[in-house]
Motif scaffolding. Sequence first.
Motif, PDB file in Angstrom:
ATOM      1  N   UNK A  49      43.737  49.839  32.339  1.00 52.30           N
ATOM      2  CA  UNK A  49      43.408  49.398  30.985  1.00 52.30           C
ATOM      3  C   UNK A  49      44.675  48.886  30.316  1.00 52.30           C
ATOM      4  N   UNK A  50      44.872  47.569  30.252  1.00 50.14           N
ATOM      5  CA  UNK A  50      46.103  47.019  29.670  1.00 50.14           C
ATOM      6  C   UNK A  50      46.339  47.407  28.219  1.00 50.14           C
ATOM      7  N   UNK A  51      45.310  47.873  27.509  1.00 56.61           N
ATOM      8  CA  UNK A  51      45.527  48.331  26.130  1.00 56.61           C
ATOM      9  C   UNK A  51      46.549  49.465  26.081  1.00 56.61           C
ATOM     10  N   UNK A  52      46.677  50.193  27.161  1.00 59.01           N
ATOM     11  CA  UNK A  52      47.589  51.337  27.183  1.00 59.01           C
ATOM     12  C   UNK A  52      49.040  50.933  27.391  1.00 59.01           C
ATOM     13  N   UNK A  53      49.284  49.665  27.656  1.00 57.24           N
ATOM     14  CA  UNK A  53      50.638  49.163  27.915  1.00 57.24           C
ATOM     15  C   UNK A  53      51.232  48.630  26.619  1.00 57.24           C
ATOM     16  N   UNK A  54      52.478  48.998  26.315  1.00 57.92           N
ATOM     17  CA  UNK A  54      53.174  48.477  25.139  1.00 57.92           C
ATOM     18  C   UNK A  54      54.493  47.846  25.554  1.00 57.92           C
ATOM     19  N   UNK A  55      54.691  46.607  25.129  1.00 55.84           N
ATOM     20  CA  UNK A  55      56.013  45.971  25.243  1.00 55.84           C
ATOM     21  C   UNK A  55      56.412  45.503  23.857  1.00 55.84           C
ATOM     22  N   UNK A  56      57.526  46.044  23.336  1.00 53.73           N
ATOM     23  CA  UNK A  56      58.021  45.703  22.011  1.00 53.73           C
ATOM     24  C   UNK A  56      59.262  44.828  22.190  1.00 53.73           C
ATOM     25  N   UNK A  57      59.088  43.497  22.060  1.00 61.63           N
ATOM     26  CA  UNK A  57      60.171  42.570  22.391  1.00 61.63           C
ATOM     27  C   UNK A  57      61.437  42.780  21.565  1.00 61.63           C
ATOM     28  N   UNK A  58      61.294  43.170  20.289  1.00 62.72           N
ATOM     29  CA  UNK A  58      62.473  43.317  19.439  1.00 62.72           C
ATOM     30  C   UNK A  58      63.467  44.311  20.016  1.00 62.72           C
ATOM     31  N   UNK A  59      62.970  45.332  20.699  1.00 56.14           N
ATOM     32  CA  UNK A  59      63.833  46.346  21.310  1.00 56.14           C
ATOM     33  C   UNK A  59      63.827  46.254  22.830  1.00 56.14           C
ATOM     34  N   UNK A  60      63.087  45.261  23.352  1.00 54.59           N
ATOM     35  CA  UNK A  60      62.884  45.132  24.797  1.00 54.59           C
ATOM     36  C   UNK A  60      62.458  46.484  25.373  1.00 54.59           C
ATOM     37  N   UNK A  61      61.506  47.104  24.707  1.00 54.35           N
ATOM     38  CA  UNK A  61      61.058  48.459  25.036  1.00 54.35           C
ATOM     39  C   UNK A  61      59.690  48.426  25.695  1.00 54.35           C
ATOM     40  N   UNK A  62      59.563  49.127  26.808  1.00 53.76           N
ATOM     41  CA  UNK A  62      58.284  49.298  27.498  1.00 53.76           C
ATOM     42  C   UNK A  62      57.861  50.755  27.359  1.00 53.76           C
ATOM     43  N   UNK A  63      56.597  50.984  26.966  1.00 53.85           N
ATOM     44  CA  UNK A  63      56.070  52.344  26.868  1.00 53.85           C
ATOM     45  C   UNK A  63      54.737  52.384  27.609  1.00 53.85           C
ATOM     46  N   UNK A  64      54.612  53.318  28.550  1.00 53.23           N
ATOM     47  CA  UNK A  64      53.356  53.492  29.281  1.00 53.23           C
ATOM     48  C   UNK A  64      53.019  54.972  29.345  1.00 53.23           C
ATOM     49  N   UNK A  65      51.723  55.317  29.279  1.00 54.02           N
ATOM     50  CA  UNK A  65      51.332  56.714  29.463  1.00 54.02           C
ATOM     51  C   UNK A  65      51.388  57.095  30.928  1.00 54.02           C
ATOM     52  N   UNK A  66      51.742  58.339  31.219  1.00 54.52           N
ATOM     53  CA  UNK A  66      51.820  58.826  32.594  1.00 54.52           C
ATOM     54  C   UNK A  66      51.137  60.179  32.707  1.00 54.52           C
ATOM     55  N   UNK A  67      50.375  60.343  33.750  1.00 49.80           N
ATOM     56  CA  UNK A  67      49.878  61.657  34.154  1.00 49.80           C
ATOM     57  C   UNK A  67      50.451  61.929  35.532  1.00 49.80           C
ATOM     58  N   UNK A  68      51.188  63.044  35.653  1.00 49.16           N
ATOM     59  CA  UNK A  68      51.921  63.333  36.875  1.00 49.16           C
ATOM     60  C   UNK A  68      51.619  64.756  37.318  1.00 49.16           C
ATOM     61  N   UNK A  69      51.484  64.944  38.623  1.00 48.76           N
ATOM     62  CA  UNK A  69      51.258  66.267  39.183  1.00 48.76           C
ATOM     63  C   UNK A  69      52.500  66.737  39.928  1.00 48.76           C
ATOM     64  N   UNK A  70      52.832  68.003  39.765  1.00 48.16           N
ATOM     65  CA  UNK A  70      53.950  68.589  40.500  1.00 48.16           C
ATOM     66  C   UNK A  70      55.269  68.328  39.799  1.00 48.16           C
ATOM     67  N   UNK A  71      56.353  68.767  40.444  1.00 46.83           N
ATOM     68  CA  UNK A  71      57.694  68.516  39.935  1.00 46.83           C
ATOM     69  C   UNK A  71      58.009  67.051  40.168  1.00 46.83           C
ATOM     70  N   UNK A  72      58.247  66.322  39.115  1.00 45.71           N
ATOM     71  CA  UNK A  72      58.285  64.879  39.181  1.00 45.71           C
ATOM     72  C   UNK A  72      59.695  64.367  38.997  1.00 45.71           C
ATOM     73  N   UNK A  73      60.090  63.411  39.820  1.00 45.01           N
ATOM     74  CA  UNK A  73      61.380  62.750  39.630  1.00 45.01           C
ATOM     75  C   UNK A  73      61.180  61.259  39.722  1.00 45.01           C
TER      76      UNK A  73
END
Length: 704
Positions: A593-617
């Motif tokens: 669902x691309x609605x969940x993707x954010x790119x804010x050009x003024x700060x060149x910032x990308x924000x995405x939601x993540x669901x992760x299982x286990x110890x994540x690196x």
Amino acid sequence: MTGSSVHVPRRAAATGISRVMTPARLTGLALVASLALVTGCTAEPVPAPPRDRKVPAGGFQLVAFDSCAEALQQLKTAAKAYVGPWGFGPSGDVRTFSGAEQAGAPAAAKRADAAPGANAAAPGDTAAGAAAPGYSGTNTHEAGVDEPDLVKTDGKRIVTVNRGKLYVIDPATRRLTGELKLAPGADGFGGAEASLLLQGDRALVLLREGWAGIAKPAVPEGGARRAPADGPMPDDIVGPRLIMVDLSGEPKIIGEYRIDGSLVDARQVGTTVRVVVRSAPRLTFPYRERATDDQRTAASREIIDNATADDWLPRYEITSGGRTSTGRVGCDRVSRPASYSGTSLVTVLSFDLGVATLGAGDPVTVIADGDTVYSNGPRLYVANDQRWRVLPALTARNAAPDPKDETTELYQFDTSGAGAPRYVAAASVPGWLINQYAMSEWDGHLRVATTRGRTWGNKPDSTSSVYVLRADGTTLTQVGKVTGLGKGERIHAVRFVGGTGYVVTFRQTDPLYTVDLRDPAAPKVSGELKINGYSAYLHPAGEGRLLGVGQEASDQGRVQGTQLSLFDVTDPAKPTRIAQYHVRQGHSEAEFDPHAFLYWPAERLVVVPLTVYGAVSSSGAVNDRSVVGKPGLPSNVALALRVGDGGFTEVGTVDHTLGTGRPEDLAPIRRSLVVDGVLWTVSDAGLKATSLSTLQTLGWLRTG
């Protein structure tokens, strides 16, 4: 108001059905989807097809009916040619629309654009949505064309819907300034997810209640029609509900609209909203255990013979000022292609958020089906494919589809004015679309990317193509094409940016193709990049840069967790990946669902939601270190990365705790947006305000 209209009191009966998405219900949904997506493509009059007959795609010139009698007779003739012993459905495997577990259609993959409250365009970023300086919105596909989502902002207020309530937030004071229950006693509308559109002091809430099938309950042989204990009365409208809310003071409902069918999608330009709904005849085909197939088919045809126009045409109900009126789409508003099955209809409604009432929606209906909506503003396209009719049986026996079944029908409407849309042209292209991003209009041409062939089993023979079409009278004429992309693979992501197309196909490796579309008559592949994994969504990130979010994969094609990729496409002949950010065992809603993707050009910032299982690196362009998580427990965060010329820099993560401090109580973050230098993240639990530069928490508002 077109069609009959009388003032009646609102019924006390339930207007929605509680649906829990159990595996059995999901199976039912899949069956109904297979039925709902059966395209209107059986020429009439023809004899009833045998159960294994494939229904060919047909012509596209739309013609209005001369009268309701003519419309009803032709609909019956077409439907009787397609009905089987168990009613409508592929190979007769759906006995009755109402007999299967059903739910609203998914938000077509889903979607994305930009108008008031869409992503600001970066320099040279012609595909990103433009917005007023200082605030973003949730991600959308085309500049100036907004799409429904669970949260919206105009920079002055943030409005979100969650579990049957609408919330209004003042981003300046970070306070909840309004709360509204959208229906008495409703808590989440029985699981139907809501979305909304925003314009000035008006919000239009869209509830995905209902489905594309039948509202009437099944009737046992010899029994009388009755209402189920948890469902609607036989004559109730079961379908999407539109609620107009006045936000000028304490939020209040000022109008409601319901229509038979299921919500496909909607688009907004300025104050005008176009809502696309699909519906089906409200017929009940009884289950007859002790009968032959011929007897059952004859009985089904008799039911069709006894149907009326009211059983076929969508009904609607409008509530405003304490009064409720009802009506149905008039026969003069219905058009037919040269061939159709009579089992489904697509209706485009138009509403003006600049006025205080919803009205009748000025409906325009086509006897066809539709599952994907794309709009660039002046034109709106409804696409319909037949994969759900042909794929289940083919997959079971590892068979290749018949080429004539692998088609997508495209209907083009002129939406440049504020009134009802005008049908312009239609076309058919080989193959199937992945989502709305597979379509894009540029310089008067529609570009369409499709996959055809078998993508499963030991002998995949699939291939992908890009077709270029131009409106020519009442048809969309193909003027150019590129074929042979990703043999044995299918499309996972498409993005068109000006005269260039980017197509990602995948089975074991991920070829990113760049396609030169500047000459519509002679499109060509410019370059190709092969890497492991794939991108499920592509987003322009300024001149010569492309962002991708998807899954990393092994050499054998086994997915290994969410990855973000930064591509250099300055030279279309030599696309390269500059950087990769990989989160093992991660999954992101932005992948589907691309609605969940954010790119804010003024700060060149990308924000995405993540669901992760286990110890994540994370690994790749940044140093290995823990992102979040404990072994065996899911972690839900929003990941923020800054995009530099040479790669990604991790800014940090945001989580929504429910107050216990335990990792298992982190609510999944679903959306992100920016208002005046503050990052707002949205989950079912609430909204969090975070400093854009430091990611320090500035405020928390609970809404769950």
